[in-house]
Design an enzyme around this catalytic site. Structure first.
Site, PDB file in Angstrom:
ATOM      1  N   ASP A 551      11.733  -5.658  29.216  1.00  0.00           N
ATOM      2  CA  ASP A 551      11.432  -6.911  28.548  1.00  0.00           C
ATOM      3  C   ASP A 551      10.023  -7.390  28.897  1.00  0.00           C
ATOM      4  OD1 ASP A 551      11.880  -9.109  26.950  1.00  0.00           O
ATOM      5  OD2 ASP A 551      13.826  -9.569  27.845  1.00  0.00           O
ATOM      6  N   GLU A 554       4.499  -7.100  27.056  1.00  0.00           N
ATOM      7  CA  GLU A 554       3.237  -7.298  26.331  1.00  0.00           C
ATOM      8  C   GLU A 554       1.990  -7.162  27.220  1.00  0.00           C
ATOM      9  OE1 GLU A 554       6.627  -8.858  24.285  1.00  0.00           O
ATOM     10  OE2 GLU A 554       5.826  -9.474  26.208  1.00  0.00           O
ATOM     11  N   ASP A 628      12.189 -11.677  20.143  1.00  0.00           N
ATOM     12  CA  ASP A 628      13.078 -12.837  20.077  1.00  0.00           C
ATOM     13  C   ASP A 628      12.900 -13.572  18.747  1.00  0.00           C
ATOM     14  OD1 ASP A 628      13.886 -12.173  22.634  1.00  0.00           O
ATOM     15  OD2 ASP A 628      12.426 -13.470  23.589  1.00  0.00           O
TER      16      ASP A 628
END
Length: 954
Positions: A551, A554, A628
């Protein structure tokens, strides 16, 4: 013959001449360009990778960087012969497939096929701009490459973005990594070439300018006064605190800008409007950028240009729209906004017009690099271009077979019992499932990054994993590159200089409990990657964890920060400033786990799911999901084009949160109301239909998984058994498992044939120009056309049937001629599905998990109308023996003229392979329509590995 002689003669001639400004190298040529402009390329290098791939490098100086590329696969070997010849101002490098022509005077490059047709040409004059930049003592260039483009060309790829753009021709897209936004700087053309842009910094496709604030226009308030729009801030149900003021910008995009809202005005439970008129300084098409959280609508000239959209406050979305304006003409504008809570974000900006011929060119820009660096990849089809991309950046591994099954997740299971009880309920109800997911916060609250389970909520992690395995399922677990300062793992990284420090220096606290300070590790450091894996191995892999959920890769260290601060938070890296390495974190982070797991257990297939991705990430057995996203119909629709462009970016495994992740409050309230009363109100009806439609779509993407915030996402928590939503979701779950022989064969093709599973129509039907802009229907494999329904209460949708073939309705067998649009039925319980002529589709037995039964009995549907082929691929499913040749293929060939099916000799073998099986062949033609039913009776064939010829029509 004369041309060949000329090539050889000219090659010998210029190689003997030291004054031509051309140097031949082992792999190509270097050309010195005489130009006066200091921002253009002076030295250009062409390297031959193979007959279809040319590496282009350009710099203003003389010496090329020797830095190792992050995107190229290790051990890339160059192949293919080439020759070079000179003709006046032109130098041509020629391979068996391409002629690459470069002008010595300008450095302008053109790529031609062997018919002499130009595939791609750099802009006249070379189209290259290199502007010196220095960051943290590192020198480089801001680079821009411009190419010509024909009017009928279409562009795809660029990763996965949320503006619902499909064909990027004439569009703009900023390429950076963020939650719900995955940037892959690879663009593929409908003319069957691609550009692999080797740069890791913030990049842009299209217009290189930043969007500008609204004060570029003359603005007028509701009263006609110039200087700004009228901003009205009102509390719902209480007009006494209304604030009205004039604002010349609408820019509340990032955290520091929120202080510009009216002081002491609570955005929670409020409405805000900006209204008045704007006057453009020039005529033309303006391209607007909308950034929003909460509910938003935009009107121009009293007509909606943005219908109502919504996104949660902590994770705003972006949207783009266009509007023609005339110089000096005042146009009414109105923005209506309902913030999502007391902290919310909104911005509206625009790009002024550029000439259409310039906007439609192929333009790539990057903030920082060593020079212009790209690979031109040609092919006879988009599949061949993607194969070239993987030649450069690495093969896509075959995911474990169980990964092709259903994945169940929710925002998180809070306890060990909650997770195990959920899995047990699937087994009790006989709803197929292969994987259950433990998302974040299974650790003690203050120990993010410890990789340890909270003993109170998860008292026996090893026992939990063992029980999951006993129930014939696997577990994926969330692992972040994030560490709280107080953890031993943080300290182990920090002592080696492998933690990003800015978040710690600024005492940034996250949203958990009291708020804790931490940061992310520097995955660009080789030692840090090894340490990251070591910590995971000792604490999680040793428990028997099967898959990894990476997760915030980035990396997302803090939400809603501007670009400059984001760079500070994630740098400097071990390789250099974060400005230069801004986009590639997920690639090196995936490398850490892939290399780590294969080093300790080379027989166990790695499975990684990451929220961000970059060029080449497929070589690390990595899938990407779309982040998300919101739970709105427009969000569902946007995933279709997002997934297709991601697949066209060369990375075959993509997935999404079925139902969306971030939930509108009305759905939460509806679920609570139902739990208390048993009454299905209108919002709950919509929630259930949304999940049913999304699940129908989700069954036909490479990876099938449900995930999101409350309401819980298990089918039995969405609706009761007698509800059409429940029944539809279970139907498509079971259909997915019946299609396992088909789907796993596609997975095998991604490795052996560089195949793409989720296929835009332009891939298989590109000869029909009508498909260039169709981004809401697609092929699943090249046999099934999938047409998702993304409107509430819709019972039909318009489908285009490509002209290249005829089509069969999956549910009725009715034949439809290609080359037409039709309004087709789409009842609540069914997604429109169509099968192409000549399709051969295998269906396996009904199973509860991927390896419950060997497919001893396969129903094989054959659809008449054209010749067809299919290759059934099988291997051991969980290891890497396929890399050593342990797999089997059975090829099927249907001849439409003779109405016969040939089942070929079995090729290859592997341990545990079925020696004998039955094929139940069901034949469908336009005169005998019949629905697809995996249990239908057909022609029974006993197969022991030897070829057989079966007449299908007597």
């Amino acid at each position: 013959m004369a041309r060949v002689f000329y090539i050889v003669f000219s090659t010998l001639f210029f190689l003997s001449c030291a004054t031509t400004g051309i140097e031949k190298t082992d792999n190509g040529i270097i050309v010195r360009v005489k130009q006066e402009n200091s921002h253009t390329a002076k030295t250009i290098r062409l390297n031959v990778i193979d007959n279809n791939i040319i590496h282009v490098s350009a710099i203003p100086g003389k010496i090329f960087s020797d830095e190792k590329s992050l995107i190229l696969r290790p051990g890339l070997k160059r192949s293919g012969t080439f020759s070079v010849y000179e003709n006046g101002d032109e130098v041509t490098l020629s391979t068996d497939s391409l002629d690459v022509v470069i002008r010595k005077s300008t450095g302008e490059i053109a790529f031609l096929n062997k018919k002499g047709e130009t595939l791609l040409q750099e802009n006249k004059g070379g189209g290259k701009t290199l502007t010196p930049i220095e960051v943290e003592g590192t020198k480089g260039y801001t680079v821009h490459q411009l190419f010509e483009s024909s009017d009928d060309e279409a562009f795809y790829g660029l990763g996965q973005h949320q503006a619902d753009d499909f064909n990027y021709k004439g569009k703009n897209e900023s390429l950076f990594q963020y939650n719900t936004k995955v940037s892959v700087p690879f663009v593929i053309s409908s003319r069957n070439y691609g550009i692999v842009w080797d740069n890791y910094s913030l990049s842009k496709f299209g217009d290189t300018r930043d969007y500008a604030d609204l004060d570029q226009f003359k603005l007028y308030g509701e009263d006609g006064a110039g200087g700004g729009l009228t901003a009205t801030y009102t509390r719902k149900g209480d007009s006494t605190g209304t604030i009205v003021r004039q604002e010349s910008k609408l820019d509340y995009q990032f955290i520091p800008l929120l202080e510009n809202f009216p002081a002491d005005f609570d955005l929670n439970n409020s409405r805000v409007t900006w209204s008045g008129e704007l006057e453009a300084p020039e005529s033309g098409l303006y391209r607007f950028f909308l950034h929003y959280a909460g509910y938003i609508r935009v009107f121009m000239d009293n007509e909606p240009v943005v219908e109502e959209r919504w996104r949660t406050a902590w994770n705003p979305n972006s949207y783009k729209f266009e509007y023609h304006l005339k110089e000096g003409e005042r146009v009414p504008i109105r923005v209506e906004w309902e913030p999502d809570g007391d902290v919310s974000y909104i911005a509206l900006k625009a790009l002024s017009p550029v000439p259409e011929e310039e906007q439609n060119k192929l333009s790539l820009w990057s903030e920082m690099g060593n020079g212009i660096d790209y690979y031109f990849v040609a092919g006879n089809s988009m599949d061949e271009v993607i194969s070239g991309y993987r030649t450069l950046t690495g093969k896509s591994q075959i995911m474990p077979k169980w990964a092709m099954g259903f994945w169940q997740s929710r925002e998180r299971y809070k306890t060990q019992d909650e997770l195990l009880e959920t899995l047990a309920e699937f087994r009790k109800r006989e709803i197929p499932i292969d994987n259950i997911v433990q998302d974040w916060s299974y650790w003690p609250e203050a120990e993010w990054g410890s990789h340890k389970f909270d003993k109170e909520r998860f008292p026996d992690p090893k026992g939990m994993v063992d029980k999951i395995h006993e129930m014939n399922a696997r577990i994926m677990i969330s692992v972040w590159p994030k560490f709280y300062m107080n953890t031993d793992h943080y300290k182990a990284f920090d002592k080696n200089g492998w933690m990003y420090q800015q978040a710690v220096k600024d005492s940034i606290r996250d949203w958990i409990g009291q708020g804790y300070i931490g940061s992310f590790y520097d995955a660009y450091a080789e030692g840090a990657r090894k340490l990251f894996w070591k910590q995971l191995e000792e604490n999680l892999y040793s428990l028997g964890i099967d898959a990894w959920w990476m997760d915030a890769s980035e990396p997302n260290i803090q939400d809603n920060t501007d670009m400059d601060y984001r760079k500070k938070l994630c740098g400097p890296t071990a390789l250099g400033p974060s400005t230069k390495y801004f986009n590639a974190y997920s690639l090196v982070n995936a490398e850490a786990i892939y290399d780590g797991q294969r080093s300790v257990n080379p027989d166990d297939r790695v499975f990684l799911l990451t929220r961000s991705g970059f060029t080449g990430i497929q070589r690390y057995s990595t899938a990407v999901w779309s982040g998300d996203i919101g739970t709105r119909w427009e969000d569902m629709k946007a995933q279709i084009s997002a997934g297709l462009n991601f697949a066209l970016s060369g990375i075959p495994y993509w997935t999404m949160d079925i139902g969306g992740f971030c939930v509108e409050k009305r759905y939460e309230q509806a679920q609570h109301y139902y739990n208390a009363t048993g009454i299905e109100n209108e919002d709950l009806k919509e929630w259930r239909e949304l999940n049913a439609r999304w699940s129908q779509f989700g069954a036909f993407v490479p990876l099938f998984r449900s995930h999101g915030q409350f309401p819980y996402r298990e089918v039995f928590n969405i609706a009761p058994e007698d509800h059409p939503a429940y029944q539809s979701m279970v139907y498509y779950n079971k259909l997915r498992y019946r299609l396992m022989p088909y789907i796993y064969s596609l997975a095998g093709m991604t490795y052996f044939n560089d195949y793409t599973i989720m296929r835009a129509l332009v891939m298989d039907h590109g000869k029909d120009p009508e498909v260039n802009d169709i981004g809401d229907q697609y092929m699943f494999g090249d046999m099934l056309m999938v047409c998702p329904v993304y409107e509430y209460k819709a019972t039909g949708r318009t489908v285009y049937f490509p002209a290249t073939t005829g089509w069969y309705d999956f549910y009725t067998g009715k034949f439809i001629d290609g080359g037409q649009k039709q309004r087709v039925d789409a009842p609540y319980s069914r997604i429109p599905l169509f099968v192409k002529e000549g399709a051969i589709i295998p269906f396996g037995p009904e199973i509860q998990y991927s390896d419950e039964k060997k497919p001893e009995h396969i129903t094989l549907y054959v659809f008449a109308g054209k010749n067809g082929t299919f290759s059934l691929y099988e291997d051991e499913g969980v290891n890497y023996n396929y890399e050593k040749g342990a797999y089997a293929i059975i090829r099927f060939n249907y001849d439409d003229a003779t109405k016969t099916l040939v089942i070929g000799d079995r090729e290859g073998s592997f341990e545990g392979m079925l020696q004998e099986r039955r094929f139940n062949v069901v034949y469908v033609d336009k005169n005998r329509p019949q629905a697809v039913d995996p249990d239908a009776k057909g022609i029974e064939v006993v197969y022991t590995g030897a070829a057989q010829k079966i007449p299908l029509e007597k």
